[in-house]
Design a protein around this motif. Structure first.
Motif, PDB file in Angstrom:
ATOM      1  N   THR A 120       0.807  -1.228   0.000  1.00  0.00           N
ATOM      2  CA  THR A 120       0.000   0.000   0.000  1.00  0.00           C
ATOM      3  C   THR A 120       0.838   1.275   0.000  1.00  0.00           C
ATOM      4  O   THR A 120       0.459   2.266  -0.627  1.00  0.00           O
TER       5      THR A 120
ATOM      6  N   ILE B 168       2.114   2.242  -3.530  1.00  0.00           N
ATOM      7  CA  ILE B 168       0.979   2.633  -4.370  1.00  0.00           C
ATOM      8  C   ILE B 168       0.461   4.011  -3.966  1.00  0.00           C
ATOM      9  O   ILE B 168       0.125   4.846  -4.816  1.00  0.00           O
ATOM     10  N   LEU B 169       0.418   4.273  -2.663  1.00  0.00           N
ATOM     11  CA  LEU B 169      -0.035   5.586  -2.204  1.00  0.00           C
ATOM     12  C   LEU B 169       0.910   6.689  -2.660  1.00  0.00           C
ATOM     13  O   LEU B 169       0.463   7.759  -3.120  1.00  0.00           O
TER      14      LEU B 169
ATOM     15  N   ILE C  25      -2.283   5.299 -12.004  1.00  0.00           N
ATOM     16  CA  ILE C  25      -2.434   4.575 -10.731  1.00  0.00           C
ATOM     17  C   ILE C  25      -3.865   4.711 -10.215  1.00  0.00           C
ATOM     18  O   ILE C  25      -4.478   3.731  -9.753  1.00  0.00           O
ATOM     19  N   LYS C  26      -4.421   5.894 -10.289  1.00  0.00           N
ATOM     20  CA  LYS C  26      -5.781   6.082  -9.804  1.00  0.00           C
ATOM     21  C   LYS C  26      -6.796   5.313 -10.649  1.00  0.00           C
ATOM     22  O   LYS C  26      -7.788   4.796 -10.118  1.00  0.00           O
TER      23      LYS C  26
ATOM     24  N   ASN D  29      -5.134   0.804  -2.471  1.00  0.00           N
ATOM     25  CA  ASN D  29      -4.916   2.229  -2.718  1.00  0.00           C
ATOM     26  C   ASN D  29      -5.731   3.037  -1.713  1.00  0.00           C
ATOM     27  O   ASN D  29      -6.839   2.622  -1.328  1.00  0.00           O
TER      28      ASN D  29
ATOM     29  N   SER E 125       0.391   7.309  -6.252  1.00  0.00           N
ATOM     30  CA  SER E 125      -0.924   7.889  -6.522  1.00  0.00           C
ATOM     31  C   SER E 125      -0.965   9.385  -6.240  1.00  0.00           C
ATOM     32  O   SER E 125      -1.665  10.134  -6.935  1.00  0.00           O
TER      33      SER E 125
ATOM     34  N   PHE F 278      -6.102   1.417  -9.831  1.00  0.00           N
ATOM     35  CA  PHE F 278      -6.166   1.007  -8.427  1.00  0.00           C
ATOM     36  C   PHE F 278      -7.334   1.687  -7.715  1.00  0.00           C
ATOM     37  O   PHE F 278      -7.262   1.961  -6.526  1.00  0.00           O
ATOM     38  N   SER F 279      -8.389   1.952  -8.440  1.00  0.00           N
ATOM     39  CA  SER F 279      -9.608   2.515  -7.864  1.00  0.00           C
ATOM     40  C   SER F 279     -10.802   1.882  -8.570  1.00  0.00           C
ATOM     41  O   SER F 279     -10.727   1.506  -9.751  1.00  0.00           O
TER      42      SER F 279
ATOM     43  N   MET G  73     -11.726   3.726  -3.175  1.00  0.00           N
ATOM     44  CA  MET G  73     -10.445   3.099  -2.890  1.00  0.00           C
ATOM     45  C   MET G  73     -10.316   2.907  -1.376  1.00  0.00           C
ATOM     46  O   MET G  73     -11.044   3.530  -0.596  1.00  0.00           O
TER      47      MET G  73
END
Length: 395
Positions: free
Chosen positions: A120, A123-124, A180-181, A209, A127, A184-185, A296
């Motif tokens: 996480t 990824i954060l 990414i958004k 995410n 993002s 991963f959303s 997310m």
């Protein structure tokens, strides 16, 4: 019968015989035959005599015929024992520290928590990389380059436009943040909307995410509360499966629920644009925001884990921040469910996925009813293995 013969006594012309009652060997240490006399003779003590045991006979020369025998025993008294001193009370000592070479015991579920953070956190950061890039540009630069009013703060799209025009070296981070958004959303409109290409992997990847550091911190602390309970009962594999399956089932519930109550979810993009141009009411704005927003976070998976914990361990208490007392898990879970049910039909103005939380709770109930309650716990499996190792079959 004991026969004692005394020779060499002038007053006696024949042997003298007398009968004694045999004493118990276990109770006598020395036997003494006493007569009122001045003649003393010592003889061995019968057939069970020992080197230190003797029989003393005293005779009177004038009263041999009417002599009366009395038998008495003498024992050496043991030496006096010193008085026993009271034992001192045991002193309490702290448990010794583990040797430096011996590893410390790990907390149950710590491995799953580390894997969660390892996925996480990167990824954060990727993002929100676009937000960091926007922070490097001032408002004056954007307003001057695009001809905007400097007294009004421009929106993110104006910052992106300025960066794409005048800062090409930073465009890479904007594109990466958008990708990414998107991947991963989870968006309900993309899942069931007309003419939309559904990204089938987003129900899984959306669990890893988060919207920011605060969102990630809350999910991390909640996972640390639920993971040890489930890992101790069912193991790491079952707990990880609950986390992943709960999130996927919750996102499926979100798509079905929004499609049934929100008319914007099933519309195409052209119809939505025409509806926006014609004007929207306040309720329609709220419905449109829920239809096209990106969901997310791992809160959906954590709701499934919390529901199962509330079923299998109702005595569990949660220590929430800034609350000095523990709250029973069923009380806390009931309050969250009631809050989310209200948020599904009334807009609180808070960016929280209420339908996703309710979907996670429903997923937890379904998984427990169809799967978890039939599984043996880790302790039961260990007992079965121990009994089977001794040749006892447990069915």
């Amino acid at each position: 019968m004991f026969r004692c013969q005394f020779n060499g006594i002038k007053a006696l012309s024949r042997s003298i015989s007398f009968t004694l009652r045999k004493p118990a060997p276990s109770t006598l240490s020395r036997g003494v035959l006493v007569f009122p006399s001045s003649i003393n003779k010592t003889v061995p003590f019968g057939p069970h005599s020992q080197p230190k045991k003797e029989l003393k006979c005293f005779f009177s020369s004038t009263a041999l015929g009417s002599a009366r025998a009395r038998f008495r025993t003498t024992q050496k008294e043991p030496p006096p024992q010193p008085p026993l001193e009271p034992e001192p009370a045991p002193e309490y000592h702290d448990p010794p520290d583990l040797p430096p070479n011996e590893p410390k015991r790990k907390e149950p579920g710590s491995g799953l928590v580390k894997i969660f953070l390892a996925i996480t956190v990167p990824i954060l950061l990727l993002s929100v990389s676009g937000d960091f890039v926007r922070m490097t540009v001032t408002r004056e630069e954007v307003c001057e380059a695009l001809g905007l009013d400097p007294t009004v703060r421009p929106g993110p799209k104006y910052y992106d436009e300025y960066i794409r025009r005048y800062k090409p070296e930073k465009v890479f981070w904007l594109n990466l943040s958008e990708k990414i958004k998107l991947n991963f959303s989870f968006c309900a409109h993309n899942a069931v909307g007309e003419g939309e290409s559904f990204r089938w992997w987003t129900p899984l990847t959306a669990q890893f995410n988060h919207g920011g550091l605060l969102h990630l911190f809350v999910c991390y602390t909640t996972l640390k509360a639920f993971a040890p309970v489930l890992v101790q009962l069912y193991g790491n594999r079952v707990t990880g499966t609950i986390f992943v399956a709960g999130g996927i089932m919750a996102q499926a519930f979100v798509a079905l629920f929004e499609k049934s109550v929100n008319p914007f979810v099933a519309m195409s993009q052209e119809k939505i644009l025409n509806k926006v141009k014609s004007g929207l009411t306040k309720d329609e704005e709220s419905q449109l925001r829920r239809a096209i927003s990106f969901a997310m976070g791992s809160s959906t998976s954590l709701m499934a884990m919390g529901t199962i914990c509330a079923i299998v361990w109702p005595a569990m208490k949660l220590n929430l921040m800034f609350i000095p007392i523990g709250i029973p898990i069923r009380t806390a879970l009931g309050a969250v469910v009631a809050f989310d049910i209200g948020g599904m039909f009334y807009d609180y103005g808070i960016p929280i996925g209420h339908s996703g939380h309710i979907g996670g709770a429903i997923a937890g109930v379904i998984m427990y009813a169809l799967w978890i309650r039939k599984l043996p716990t880790v302790f039961q499996r260990r007992i079965a293995q121990a009994m089977n190792g001794r040749g006892i079959n447990i069915r």
